[in-house]
Design an enzyme around this catalytic site. Structure first.
Site, PDB file in Angstrom:
ATOM      1  N   ARG A  34       0.857  -1.191   0.000  1.00  0.00           N
ATOM      2  CA  ARG A  34       0.000   0.000   0.000  1.00  0.00           C
ATOM      3  C   ARG A  34       0.884   1.229   0.000  1.00  0.00           C
ATOM      4  O   ARG A  34       1.861   1.290   0.752  1.00  0.00           O
ATOM      5  CB  ARG A  34      -0.912   0.014   1.220  1.00  0.00           C
ATOM      6  CG  ARG A  34      -2.063  -0.972   1.067  1.00  0.00           C
ATOM      7  CD  ARG A  34      -2.971  -0.950   2.232  1.00  0.00           C
ATOM      8  NE  ARG A  34      -2.223  -0.957   3.482  1.00  0.00           N
ATOM      9  CZ  ARG A  34      -2.756  -0.659   4.650  1.00  0.00           C
ATOM     10  NH1 ARG A  34      -4.019  -0.314   4.734  1.00  0.00           N
ATOM     11  NH2 ARG A  34      -2.023  -0.701   5.739  1.00  0.00           N
ATOM     12  N   SER A  53       6.952  -5.088   7.416  1.00  0.00           N
ATOM     13  CA  SER A  53       6.424  -5.984   8.456  1.00  0.00           C
ATOM     14  C   SER A  53       7.106  -7.346   8.473  1.00  0.00           C
ATOM     15  O   SER A  53       6.484  -8.393   8.234  1.00  0.00           O
ATOM     16  CB  SER A  53       4.928  -6.144   8.246  1.00  0.00           C
ATOM     17  OG  SER A  53       4.363  -4.868   8.111  1.00  0.00           O
ATOM     18  N   ASP A 110       4.941  -3.180  11.422  1.00  0.00           N
ATOM     19  CA  ASP A 110       3.513  -2.828  11.417  1.00  0.00           C
ATOM     20  C   ASP A 110       2.905  -2.778  12.818  1.00  0.00           C
ATOM     21  O   ASP A 110       1.997  -1.987  13.088  1.00  0.00           O
ATOM     22  CB  ASP A 110       2.696  -3.774  10.508  1.00  0.00           C
ATOM     23  CG  ASP A 110       2.950  -5.249  10.759  1.00  0.00           C
ATOM     24  OD1 ASP A 110       3.819  -5.584  11.585  1.00  0.00           O
ATOM     25  OD2 ASP A 110       2.271  -6.080  10.118  1.00  0.00           O
TER      26      ASP A 110
HETATM   27  C1  GLC Z   1       5.332 -11.582  10.687  1.00  0.00           C
HETATM   28  C2  GLC Z   1       6.545 -10.643  10.726  1.00  0.00           C
HETATM   29  C3  GLC Z   1       6.336  -9.524  11.719  1.00  0.00           C
HETATM   30  C4  GLC Z   1       5.013  -8.829  11.436  1.00  0.00           C
HETATM   31  C5  GLC Z   1       3.872  -9.833  11.437  1.00  0.00           C
HETATM   32  C6  GLC Z   1       2.527  -9.197  11.129  1.00  0.00           C
HETATM   33  O1  GLC Z   1       5.242 -12.244  11.899  1.00  0.00           O
HETATM   34  O2  GLC Z   1       7.703 -11.385  11.042  1.00  0.00           O
HETATM   35  O3  GLC Z   1       7.393  -8.600  11.670  1.00  0.00           O
HETATM   36  O4  GLC Z   1       4.788  -7.846  12.407  1.00  0.00           O
HETATM   37  O5  GLC Z   1       4.139 -10.837  10.467  1.00  0.00           O
HETATM   38  O6  GLC Z   1       2.510  -8.614   9.864  1.00  0.00           O
END
Ligand code: GLC
Length: 454
Positions: A78, A142, A196
């Site tokens: 996004r 993330s 995130d």
């Molecule tokens: C996975 C990633 C983590 C992220 C999560 C949610 O666990 O390793 O960094 O926060 O996904 O997206």
């Protein structure tokens, strides 16, 4: 424990229910083990919880400005323009979603980041943003990153099915900036990098000062919370010991759960075998696949649909959590599919499988939430708001109620002090808040960890 053998769908399902159950006793054990892993992770001792310092603390609500945010976390990218009014209100001025083609997820890092740069370019074009000025971009990335400062960090390892080569161990901000340069977009400066969960916590606490935990329950799952700097033993010199810094737990990696045969088979077939145990039992990327494996087993035993229809379910990950969610909402997804002669019992059986798999997910997620709450406030004395983003939490019928149920079992009446707040787009909006802090020069943390051991 091996597979269930049963003569009727009913007895199979009742065995399945115990195989997937998370009792109150189990939940207490999860919490105790979670605390041990948190302690080790903070001390830099071997742990399945990485406990990563984020170089960010909670916002004041007065952060202000307009920022471009790039949010990369799953199969979607996004790009957004976020506005912060400096008075606890945020607005999404523009947002465009792009789907990452599967070959790029598993191709080379350069191809992936070139595609990302193309998406940003298109966003600029579509929103008539000119190149005559420079722009600050906040990057929500993330995945587990060993953060070295507010705007740099090395990817520790991919999760959620990504394998793009040449990125692990590298600074993802440099990789993104180089891709922007290649596409002649050097006028965009990456000023903040955030997980995130951290974005979600910041977005939650920008509008609600009681908010002190960010959780993602979507394709992946994870959480963060503000930790006292003095307790982040592994990273001495992060700032005044009395201060706080948000810690990204990376709870998807928690490895002290009881798995069953379906979990183990899913894990061995995955491209990150032996990793992300909690994530594989809880998050949206995997629930459909767990259910598919159960369905296939029941079909093989002649307890569901017709065995001749097995090829329909042969492809891994063909059943997605969105499908389970639709089934849980009452849709007869299979009635008009290529499956022949679907009976009322089949439909009921499928619904039960979805219920069993999603309930376990919510009870483990609820136990992990309880563990972090109890870590911050042992006797749950204060009111707490937990900011949650992600479609599993937002869309799966009964998911929130199942989390609340286990919180009630654990905390009794005091569970009412916990408010689960859906923060849509929190992961992106929160990064903009971090960018605002960076722009104001108020991130009073040293810019390098002397010895950050994750
Ligand atoms: C996975 C990633 C983590 C992220 C999560 C949610 O666990 O390793 O960094 O926060 O996904 O997206």
């Amino acid at each position: 424990m091996g597979n269930i053998r049963a003569n009727t769908p009913y007895s199979f399902l009742s065995n399945l229910e115990s195989l997937f159950s998370v009792s109150l006793q189990n939940s207490h054990e999860i919490i105790a083990n979670f605390h041990q892993e948190m302690r080790s992770g903070l001390a830099g001792i071997d742990s399945s919880l990485k406990m990563i310092p984020s170089f960010v603390h909670r916002p004041t609500g007065t952060e202000k400005g307009s920022f471009i945010v790039l949010d990369l976390g799953g199969t979607n990218i996004r790009v957004m323009a976020v506005e912060l009014d400096g008075n606890r209100k945020t607005a999404l001025a523009a947002v465009t979603r792009f789907v990452i083609p599967q070959p790029l997820i598993c191709g080379t890092g350069d191809e992936l980041f070139d595609f990302i740069a193309d998406c940003i370019q298109l966003f600029f074009k579509n929103n008539s943003l000119g190149r005559q000025q420079s722009y600050d971009l906040a990057f929500t990335f993330s995945f587990p990153v060993e953060q070295r400062s507010l705007a740099s960090g090395k990817l520790i390892g991919w999760t959620k099915g990504f394998t793009a080569s040449g990125v692990v161990g590298k600074d993802v901000v440099t990789i993104l900036s180089e891709a922007l340069q290649r596409k002649e977009m050097g006028f965009i400066h990456v000023v903040a990098l955030a997980n995130d969960t951290v974005g979600t916590l910041l977005a939650g606490s920008y509008s609600d000062p009681l908010c002190d935990m960010g959780v993602i329950l979507g394709t992946g799952t994870n959480a963060c919370y503000p930790e006292k700097v003095s307790r982040i033993v592994k990273s001495a010199g992060l700032g005044p010991p009395s201060g706080e810094m948000i810690v990204n737990i990376e709870w998807g990696g928690f490895s002290r759960l009881t798995t069953n045969i379906y979990d183990r088979e899913l894990d061995s077939a995955s491209n990150n075998r032996g990793k992300q145990q909690l994530e594989k039992m809880v998050s949206g990327m995997y629930l459909g696949e767990i259910a598919r494996r159960v369905i296939v087993e029941m079909m093989k035993q002649g307890l569901l649909f017709s065995e001749r229809s097995l090829p329909v379910f042969s492809e891994e990950y063909m059943l997605r959590t969105e499908h389970l969610s639709l089934i849980a909402q009452g849709s007869d997804l299979f009635a008009d599919s290529t499956l022949k002669n679907v009976s009322a019992i089949d439909i009921r059986t499928i619904r039960e499988i979805c219920r069993i798999v999603s309930t376990r997910s919510a009870r483990i997620a609820g136990s992990a939430i309880a563990a972090v709450v109890a870590w911050m406030d042992e006797n749950l004395e204060s009111d707490r708001t937990i900011a949650i983003d992600g479609t599993l939490f937002e869309k799966y019928p009964g998911y929130r109620e199942n989390i609340m149920a286990i919180l009630h079992e654990l905390f009794g009446e005091r569970a009412k002090k916990i408010k689960l707040e859906l923060i849509r787009d929190g992961s992106g909006i929160g990064s903009a808040i971090i960018a605002a802090v960076a722009a104001s020069g108020r991130d009073n943390f040293p810019h390098q960890t002397p010895d950050a051991r994750i």
